[in-house]
Write a protein that holds these residues in place. Structure first.
Motif, PDB file in Angstrom:
ATOM      1  N   SER B  40     -10.284  11.048  -1.022  1.00  0.00           N
ATOM      2  CA  SER B  40     -10.228   9.593  -1.020  1.00  0.00           C
ATOM      3  C   SER B  40      -9.132   9.080  -0.103  1.00  0.00           C
ATOM      4  O   SER B  40      -9.311   8.115   0.637  1.00  0.00           O
ATOM      5  N   ALA B  44      -9.713   6.768   3.019  1.00  0.00           N
ATOM      6  CA  ALA B  44      -9.055   5.468   3.028  1.00  0.00           C
ATOM      7  C   ALA B  44      -8.178   5.315   4.265  1.00  0.00           C
ATOM      8  O   ALA B  44      -8.158   4.256   4.899  1.00  0.00           O
ATOM      9  N   SER B  45      -7.467   6.389   4.642  1.00  0.00           N
ATOM     10  CA  SER B  45      -6.596   6.314   5.809  1.00  0.00           C
ATOM     11  C   SER B  45      -7.402   6.064   7.070  1.00  0.00           C
ATOM     12  O   SER B  45      -7.067   5.207   7.889  1.00  0.00           O
ATOM     13  N   ARG B  47     -10.401   4.861   7.326  1.00  0.00           N
ATOM     14  CA  ARG B  47     -10.995   3.530   7.301  1.00  0.00           C
ATOM     15  C   ARG B  47      -9.980   2.471   7.692  1.00  0.00           C
ATOM     16  O   ARG B  47     -10.262   1.581   8.492  1.00  0.00           O
ATOM     17  N   MET B  48      -8.791   2.581   7.108  1.00  0.00           N
ATOM     18  CA  MET B  48      -7.749   1.602   7.383  1.00  0.00           C
ATOM     19  C   MET B  48      -7.451   1.543   8.872  1.00  0.00           C
ATOM     20  O   MET B  48      -7.426   0.476   9.480  1.00  0.00           O
TER      21      MET B  48
END
Lengths: 223, 272
Positions: B40, B44-45, B47-48
């Motif tokens: 995750s 998340a990284s 995507r960010m």
């Protein structure tokens, strides 16, 4: 005791026609007709899971009707308004709940509902009379409602309902958590209360002796 | 005082990549405690980084535009994403939940941001993207959290308080009388983060927008004024959005016949 099946000379209070209840694919009951006349104590007989509770809930219109109609004194629910209907066809759940505060605060709270404004109110002496009949003294009113035992909670729920003087009382296992002596006192109190007006009760019980003893008539739930 | 001209040092590509190593702290922690978050975290990284780099390009292009419908459309798209994401953090669903969330987010954000650009900050023209888009973004981000919290709390509250609500209904309560405690509780819970953040604002946290402006060389006193306006905007938009979404959910999960309709609620099994 009232004469067994239907006391046709008594005024008709509640009439349900062609009710049906289905849970998913499972048909619990259908084409169910039911008439209740003043003074009747109708015992629902059916195995567990046959939908006794759901029938009581349907009569109080706590769930939408899947089929059929219900009339109270000849009038449909919409003409009474649902909150009014439910205070006249009053359902007592198997799992009574009380909110925080004393027993008295709990007994008073339904009087604050919009539906009941200007329709009488809390009468302490009536409750204490009933408590005496159930072998409790008035100090019960000061108990913390959240610390009541299951049986005491059931008494609270019963008194909370009786004081509102419904026309039809729907009792779901009303004495399940009570000892034998209190059960007897509750039955006597209910009979006296029913006799004091054009009223009737429908009840369920896991105790077949209670049904024999207390019901003036029984209804078997069938598909 | 406008943050367009570069007052801040530029971060080179190499140093940007270096900053990504900070995420290894999380990965190490996750591995050591077997939190199962490594995947995750990685997603998340990535995507960010990708989202922000893209947004950087989009914004540069956008700030050169002078086209009101286009900018409003973009704002609406942002609000839609916020409305959908708000629902995705909740544990239960009902038919129409996305629409309810969208309506609430959009109405709240449009009202408050509209007021800000026409009355409080008054950029020229009112749709000047350099103001409108960041303001809207901040309002949406916070309203989204409020809506998630309020919606989730309301649905769980009705489920766990079912016996209590139905007891009141059975005693002749209207649906509002029976549910008002649950409604109030949901709205209260949803507002807590906003109130908390205003309480400690400047003492514990220096908000992102203000930090950005100060890094860009704006006078702190001027940056503070923006921050005050934005916090009031956030607080009122969150309140409006939460009120809207909980109100709509209340109408959906009860009926005009004063019934509790938990049969309309389904639970979602999801992770993370």
């Amino acid at each position: 005791m009232l004469p067994s099946p239907p006391a046709l000379d008594r005024p008709l209070l509640l009439r349900a026609e062609q009710l049906k209840r289905q849970l998913g694919d499972r048909l619990l009951w259908s084409q169910l007709d039911l008439e209740l006349r003043a003074g009747e104590r109708l015992g629902l007989v059916a195995p567990s899971g046959a939908g006794k509770t759901l029938l009581l809930r349907a009569l109080a219109l706590l769930d939408p009707l899947q089929a059929g109609t219900i009339h109270l004194q000849g009038r449909p629910p919409a003409s009474w308004g649902l909150p009014r209907w439910r205070s006249l066809v009053l359902y007592l759940t198997q799992r009574p709940v009380a909110h925080g505060g004393t027993v008295e605060a709990n007994l008073r709270s339904p009087w604050s509902f919009q539906e009941r404004r200007g329709r009488g109110g809390w009468r302490r002496e009536r409750i204490t009379d009933w408590l005496a009949a159930l072998g409790r003294d008035p100090s019960f009113l000061a108990y913390d409602a959240e610390r009541l035992s299951g049986g005491e909670l059931q008494l609270l729920a019963l008194l909370r309902a009786l004081q509102l003087d419904p026309i039809v009382l729907l009792l779901d296992e009303p004495t399940a958590s009570l000892d034998g002596a209190t059960t007897g006192a509750v039955e006597a109190l209910l009979i006296a209360w029913l006799g004091a007006g054009p009223r009737a009760a429908v009840f369920t019980s896991h105790d077949s002796e209670q049904i024999q003893r207390f019901a003036s008539r029984t209804l078997e739930l069938a598909r | 005082m406008t943050p367009t001209s570069s007052g801040a040092l530029t971060i080179s590509d190499g140093r940007l990549a270096l900053s990504a190593l900070l995420i290894l702290v999380n990965v190490a922690l996750s591995a050591a405690l077997r939190l199962g978050l490594a995947r995750s975290l990685l997603v998340a990284s990535v995507r960010m980084v990708v989202q922000l780099l893209l947004v950087g390009f989009v914004l540069e292009w956008l700030f050169r535009q002078d086209n009101a419908p286009l900018i409003v459309l973009l704002g609406a798209a942002m609000a839609m994403i916020a409305g959908v994401s708000a629902v995705q953090r909740t544990r239960r669903r009902f038919a129409g939940i996305y629409l309810n969330s969208l309506l609430s987010v959009m109405a709240a954000a449009a009202l408050v941001t509209g007021l800000a650009v026409t009355g409080l900050i008054q950029p020229q023209p009112w749709y000047n993207p350099q103001y409108l888009i960041p303001l809207l973004g901040m309002v949406l981000g916070n309203t989204l959290n409020g809506i998630s919290l309020g919606l989730d709390r309301f649905m769980e509250g009705l489920r766990s308080g079912r016996d209590r609500v139905e007891t009141a209904l059975a005693l002749g309560a209207t649906r509002w009388e029976a549910c008002q405690e649950v409604v109030r509780d949901a709205i209260r819970v949803a507002m807590i983060p906003t109130i908390n953040s205003m309480m400690v604002m400047g003492l514990v946290s220096l908000p992102g927008m203000m930090t950005g402006q100060i890094l860009q060389g704006a006078a702190p006193a001027a940056a503070v004024r923006y921050q005050i306006v934005i916090l009031f905007m956030i607080a009122s938009a969150t309140a409006l959005g939460v009120f809207g979404v909980v109100g709509l959910a209340y109408r959906r999960l009860t009926s005009a016949d004063h019934q509790l309709r938990l049969d309309r609620l389904t639970s979602v099994s999801k992770q993370g």
